[in-house]
Design a protein around this motif. Structure first.
Motif, PDB file in Angstrom:
ATOM      1  N   GLY A   1      -4.763  33.458 -21.206  1.00 23.87           N
ATOM      2  CA  GLY A   1      -4.044  34.278 -20.281  1.00 23.87           C
ATOM      3  C   GLY A   1      -2.677  34.124 -19.982  1.00 23.87           C
ATOM      4  N   VAL A   2      -1.591  34.661 -20.511  1.00 24.61           N
ATOM      5  CA  VAL A   2      -0.433  34.164 -20.439  1.00 24.61           C
ATOM      6  C   VAL A   2       0.555  35.266 -19.742  1.00 24.61           C
ATOM      7  CG1 VAL A   2       1.926  33.567 -21.564  1.00 24.61           C
ATOM      8  CG2 VAL A   2      -0.198  32.629 -22.721  1.00 24.61           C
TER       9      VAL A   2
ATOM     10  N   ALA B   1     -10.307  35.140 -31.656  1.00 25.53           N
ATOM     11  CA  ALA B   1     -11.302  34.817 -32.700  1.00 25.53           C
ATOM     12  C   ALA B   1     -11.585  33.336 -33.043  1.00 25.53           C
ATOM     13  CB  ALA B   1     -11.085  35.683 -33.739  1.00 25.53           C
ATOM     14  N   ASP B   2     -10.146  32.629 -33.282  1.00 25.59           N
ATOM     15  CA  ASP B   2     -10.266  31.323 -33.570  1.00 25.59           C
ATOM     16  C   ASP B   2     -10.513  30.363 -32.756  1.00 25.59           C
ATOM     17  OD1 ASP B   2      -7.386  31.746 -35.975  1.00 25.59           O
ATOM     18  OD2 ASP B   2      -9.511  32.310 -35.997  1.00 25.59           O
ATOM     19  N   LEU B   3     -10.424  30.630 -31.362  1.00 24.87           N
ATOM     20  CA  LEU B   3     -10.733  29.664 -30.342  1.00 24.87           C
ATOM     21  C   LEU B   3     -11.939  28.818 -30.615  1.00 24.87           C
ATOM     22  CD1 LEU B   3      -9.536  28.581 -27.850  1.00 24.87           C
ATOM     23  CD2 LEU B   3     -10.740  30.193 -26.460  1.00 24.87           C
ATOM     24  N   PRO B   4     -13.364  29.289 -30.889  1.00 25.88           N
ATOM     25  CA  PRO B   4     -14.414  28.438 -30.941  1.00 25.88           C
ATOM     26  C   PRO B   4     -14.225  27.587 -32.058  1.00 25.88           C
ATOM     27  CG  PRO B   4     -14.924  31.029 -30.789  1.00 25.88           C
ATOM     28  CD  PRO B   4     -13.568  30.804 -30.837  1.00 25.88           C
ATOM     29  N   THR B   5     -13.506  27.677 -33.122  1.00 27.87           N
ATOM     30  CA  THR B   5     -13.272  26.560 -34.149  1.00 27.87           C
ATOM     31  C   THR B   5     -12.271  25.625 -33.919  1.00 27.87           C
ATOM     32  OG1 THR B   5     -11.140  27.595 -35.140  1.00 27.87           O
ATOM     33  CG2 THR B   5     -13.250  28.826 -35.877  1.00 27.87           C
ATOM     34  N   ARG B   6     -11.724  25.644 -32.662  1.00 30.55           N
ATOM     35  CA  ARG B   6     -10.863  24.468 -32.250  1.00 30.55           C
ATOM     36  C   ARG B   6     -11.691  23.728 -31.267  1.00 30.55           C
ATOM     37  NH1 ARG B   6      -5.583  26.381 -33.379  1.00 30.55           N
ATOM     38  NH2 ARG B   6      -5.006  24.459 -32.861  1.00 30.55           N
ATOM     39  N   ALA B   7     -11.470  22.360 -31.448  1.00 29.65           N
ATOM     40  CA  ALA B   7     -12.007  21.179 -30.622  1.00 29.65           C
ATOM     41  C   ALA B   7     -11.375  21.137 -29.236  1.00 29.65           C
ATOM     42  CB  ALA B   7     -12.121  20.006 -31.345  1.00 29.65           C
TER      43      ALA B   7
ATOM     44  N   HIS C   1      -7.830  38.181 -18.900  1.00 30.88           N
ATOM     45  CA  HIS C   1      -8.108  39.648 -19.700  1.00 30.88           C
ATOM     46  C   HIS C   1      -9.484  40.013 -20.121  1.00 30.88           C
ATOM     47  CE1 HIS C   1      -3.601  40.058 -20.209  1.00 30.88           C
ATOM     48  NE2 HIS C   1      -3.598  38.806 -20.864  1.00 30.88           N
ATOM     49  N   GLU C   2      -9.465  41.457 -19.971  1.00 31.27           N
ATOM     50  CA  GLU C   2     -11.146  41.933 -20.269  1.00 31.27           C
ATOM     51  C   GLU C   2     -11.545  41.291 -21.736  1.00 31.27           C
ATOM     52  OE1 GLU C   2     -10.849  45.976 -20.021  1.00 31.27           O
ATOM     53  OE2 GLU C   2      -9.473  46.252 -21.871  1.00 31.27           O
ATOM     54  N   GLU C   3     -10.648  40.958 -22.641  1.00 34.02           N
ATOM     55  CA  GLU C   3     -11.208  40.636 -23.829  1.00 34.02           C
ATOM     56  C   GLU C   3     -12.030  39.275 -23.711  1.00 34.02           C
ATOM     57  OE1 GLU C   3      -7.863  43.152 -24.665  1.00 34.02           O
ATOM     58  OE2 GLU C   3      -8.233  41.744 -23.504  1.00 34.02           O
ATOM     59  N   PHE C   4     -11.487  38.304 -22.819  1.00 32.39           N
ATOM     60  CA  PHE C   4     -12.080  37.236 -22.410  1.00 32.39           C
ATOM     61  C   PHE C   4     -13.644  37.295 -21.876  1.00 32.39           C
ATOM     62  CE2 PHE C   4      -8.210  35.936 -23.452  1.00 32.39           C
ATOM     63  CZ  PHE C   4      -7.563  35.431 -22.469  1.00 32.39           C
ATOM     64  N   ASP C   5     -14.145  38.534 -21.461  1.00 31.90           N
ATOM     65  CA  ASP C   5     -15.613  38.573 -21.062  1.00 31.90           C
ATOM     66  C   ASP C   5     -16.510  38.371 -22.024  1.00 31.90           C
ATOM     67  OD1 ASP C   5     -14.856  41.357 -18.947  1.00 31.90           O
ATOM     68  OD2 ASP C   5     -14.448  39.434 -18.657  1.00 31.90           O
TER      69      ASP C   5
ATOM     70  N   THR D   1     -13.509  34.778 -12.362  1.00 29.10           N
ATOM     71  CA  THR D   1     -14.186  35.653 -13.111  1.00 29.10           C
ATOM     72  C   THR D   1     -15.250  35.242 -13.975  1.00 29.10           C
ATOM     73  OG1 THR D   1     -12.399  35.454 -14.931  1.00 29.10           O
ATOM     74  CG2 THR D   1     -12.130  37.076 -13.229  1.00 29.10           C
ATOM     75  N   LEU D   2     -15.447  33.746 -14.037  1.00 24.89           N
ATOM     76  CA  LEU D   2     -16.263  33.245 -14.837  1.00 24.89           C
ATOM     77  C   LEU D   2     -17.622  32.864 -14.319  1.00 24.89           C
ATOM     78  CD1 LEU D   2     -14.225  30.468 -16.710  1.00 24.89           C
ATOM     79  CD2 LEU D   2     -14.760  32.624 -17.483  1.00 24.89           C
TER      80      LEU D   2
END
Ligand SMILES: NC(=O)C1=CN([C@@H]2O[C@H](COP(=O)(O)OP(=O)(O)OC[C@H]3O[C@@H](n4cnc5c(N)ncnc54)[C@H](O)[C@@H]3O)[C@@H](O)[C@H]2O)C=CC1
Ligand SMILES: CC(=O)N[C@@H]1[C@@H](OP(=O)(O)OP(=O)(O)OC[C@H]2O[C@@H](n3ccc(=O)[nH]c3=O)[C@H](O)[C@@H]2O)O[C@H](C(=O)O)[C@@H](O)[C@@H]1O
Length: 480
Positions: A346-347, A398-404, A414-418, A436-437
């Motif tokens: 979130g920026v 979408a790419d975040l889980p591919t990053r170490a 953001h609601e997308e982070f849910d 929120t987590l």
């Protein structure tokens, strides 16, 4: 007064006749500024009066509005209203502010009034609009200021500026400050019903006309106050109340480890007292309103304002506090933030609003870079270019889980982070800026709440405060 445009200020017609003329489109309106606030306002004016010309310096904005398109994201009902009003010819747009002024009898100003680098109110855009209006101002016109301005602006800047340049005398036209009390994401509801509308004129006739006009826009109460400066102060007082209150919450959140309690639980429980309304702690205070409004006051008064300025210091310290808390959490897990890959989630300055002015994310990213982290950032509402401009490497959700990644900081949830699948990551250390987590199976520290991982006693049990808050649903209080 004989003129082809029936202005309402100083009119000798009955209030009912004035209202009829307004509703019938016989009192043309110009709205200067078609942004997050100006476009919904112009659309509501169009629905009420049938005759609005919006003015913006952006060709794209103007073209979009004339095509019935809504460029403001996530505003329920606004796309439909803009399309409907443009279709029926009640709302059109132009970049020609002078032409719009020449054709209008009500001039509404809702352009940015930001802060300069030395924390002085920046009224350049505001004065550019005044210049346009002055070239088309006619006797009987009303100028409405909706954007937030320093106290005294309507009386000491707007009136003399317009009189000098239009050749009219003060008293031939009206000026009223009628502050926008609108939050992005609920603009139409806020403009038309959520809150009473404050109106304050530079003279009684300006107040009268402003009250008549806003009686057509809002189903809520219209509250005339003594004068324009009082109305300007109302807007700023609301804002500084919020900034000081958030600073209190943030200062209490910084006591969390010393006290060994969940400060947000204590705040929720304290707020069950009707006189208590402590706001929510977080990683900082952003937007082009709340963090800036205190300086609209301090720049205009001789008296000391220690509370306003201290609250600013507390809130401005939270981005660094948040990044340093991640450093400490990593250290507690035996890991070094230097060289760690950290994802900032979130920026924008708050969820669902594509606005980055004064965003806390800037300070969080700066501090993480200072501490030697490799900083990634995710924001579904912003382009890669905008994210990169803050000094972080943009990554799509979408790419975040591919990053170490080693760690994460939630700045703006953001609601997308849910929908993030946290099991895709190994052994994360997370600082949750907005609570929120909850327990996501990693080491989580919540600003104010403290540890939220599976080992924490309060990870999933319903706390005393939650029970108390559920029991006492009568109490209002700020959204988180
Ligand atoms: N954003 C918010 O939550 C609220 C903002 N306000 C007030 O409203 C003002 C505007 O806020 P937003 O609409 O969010 O800003 P924004 O940045 O979303 O939109 C401003 C619009 O004004 C246009 N503009 C800039 N200079 C101009 C000029 N000289 N003539 C005509 N158009 C011009 C820009 O192109 C842009 O379309 C704020 O500065 C604040 O004083 C008040 C309440 C809520
Ligand atoms: C008094 C008040 O509630 N003002 C509202 C405020 O809206 P704005 O869009 O600036 O958002 P906001 O909810 O105040 O949040 C500002 C900043 O403060 C943070 N924030 C907010 C509430 C809170 O309890 N804790 C906290 O840390 C937010 O995350 C954000 O970074 O400012 C708007 C404005 O005046 O521009 C105003 O119209 C809105 O009604």
């Amino acid at each position: 007064m004989s003129r082809e445009r029936p202005g309402l200020y100083g009119s000798d017609r009955s209030p009912d006749e004035q209202t009829r003329a307004l509703r019938a489109g016989e009192v043309p309106v110009a709205v200067y500024g078609l942004g997050k606030m100006g476009l919904p306002l112009a659309a509501v004016y169009a629905r009420a009066t049938g005759n609005v010309t919006g003015v913006d310096i952006s060709e794209d904005v103007v073209r979009g509005v004339n095509d019935g398109e809504c460029h403001v994201a996530k505003e329920p009902g606004l796309p439909e209203l803009v399309a409907e009003q443009a279709e029926r010819g009640a709302l059109r747009a132009t970049t020609d502010g002078v032409a719009a002024a020449e054709g209008a009898a009500i001039h509404v100003i809702i352009v940015p009034t930001p802060l300069t680098d030395d924390r002085e109110p920046d009224l350049a855009a505001f004065e550019a609009v005044l210049d346009s209006i002055s070239r088309g101002l006619a006797p009987g016109d009303l100028v409405v200021v909706e954007c937030t301005v320093p106290p005294g602006t309507s009386k000491d800047l707007v009136v003399p500026y317009l009189a000098d340049r239009s050749g009219l005398s003060a008293g031939e036209f009206g000026v009223a400050f009628c502050p926008e009390r609108t939050s992005s994401g609920r603009a139409l509801r806020d403009i038309t019903e959520s809150h009473p509308k404050i109106v304050g004129g530079v003279d009684a006739e300006s107040t009268r006309v402003a009250a008549l006009v806003y009686g057509e826009l809002t189903a809520n109460e219209v509250i005339p106050v003594r004068d324009a400066t009082t109305a300007e102060a109302v807007k700023l007082f609301e804002g500084v109340y919020r900034d000081v209150n958030i600073a209190l919450a943030n200062e209490l959140a910084r006591l969390r480890d010393d006290l060994g309690i969940d400060v947000t639980e204590a705040i929720d429980a304290a707020n069950t007292q009707p006189y208590c309304d402590i706001h929510a702690p977080g990683p900082g205070v952003g937007g082009h309103c709340i963090p800036w409004y205190p300086y609209f006051i301090t720049s205009r008064v001789a008296a000391e304002t220690p509370l306003l300025l201290t609250a600013r210091e507390v809130n401005d310290s939270m981005p660094t506090f948040t990044a340093d808390k991640l450093r400490d959490e990593l250290a507690a897990a035996g890991r070094d933030i230097e060289g760690a890959t950290v994802a900032v989630l979130g920026v924008t300055y708050r969820p669902g609003v594509a606005e980055t002015r004064a965003t806390p994310a800037a300070g969080v990213i700066d501090r993480l870079n200072e501490l030697g982290a490799t900083v990634l950032a995710v924001d579904p509402m912003l382009s890669d270019e905008v994210v990169a401009s803050f000094g972080a490497a943009p990554v799509s959700l979408a790419d975040l889980p591919t990053r170490a990644i080693d760690a994460a900081v939630v700045v703006t949830p953001h609601e997308e982070f849910d929908d993030i699948d946290w099991t895709a990551f190994d052994d994360l250390v997370v600082v949750d800026g907005r609570g929120t987590l909850g327990d996501i199976g990693h080491r989580v520290y919540e600003i104010g709440g403290g540890p939220r991982d599976e080992s924490s006693a309060d990870a999933d049990s319903e706390t005393v405060a939650e029970v108390a808050v559920e029991a006492d649903s009568s109490h209002g209080g700020p959204g988180r």
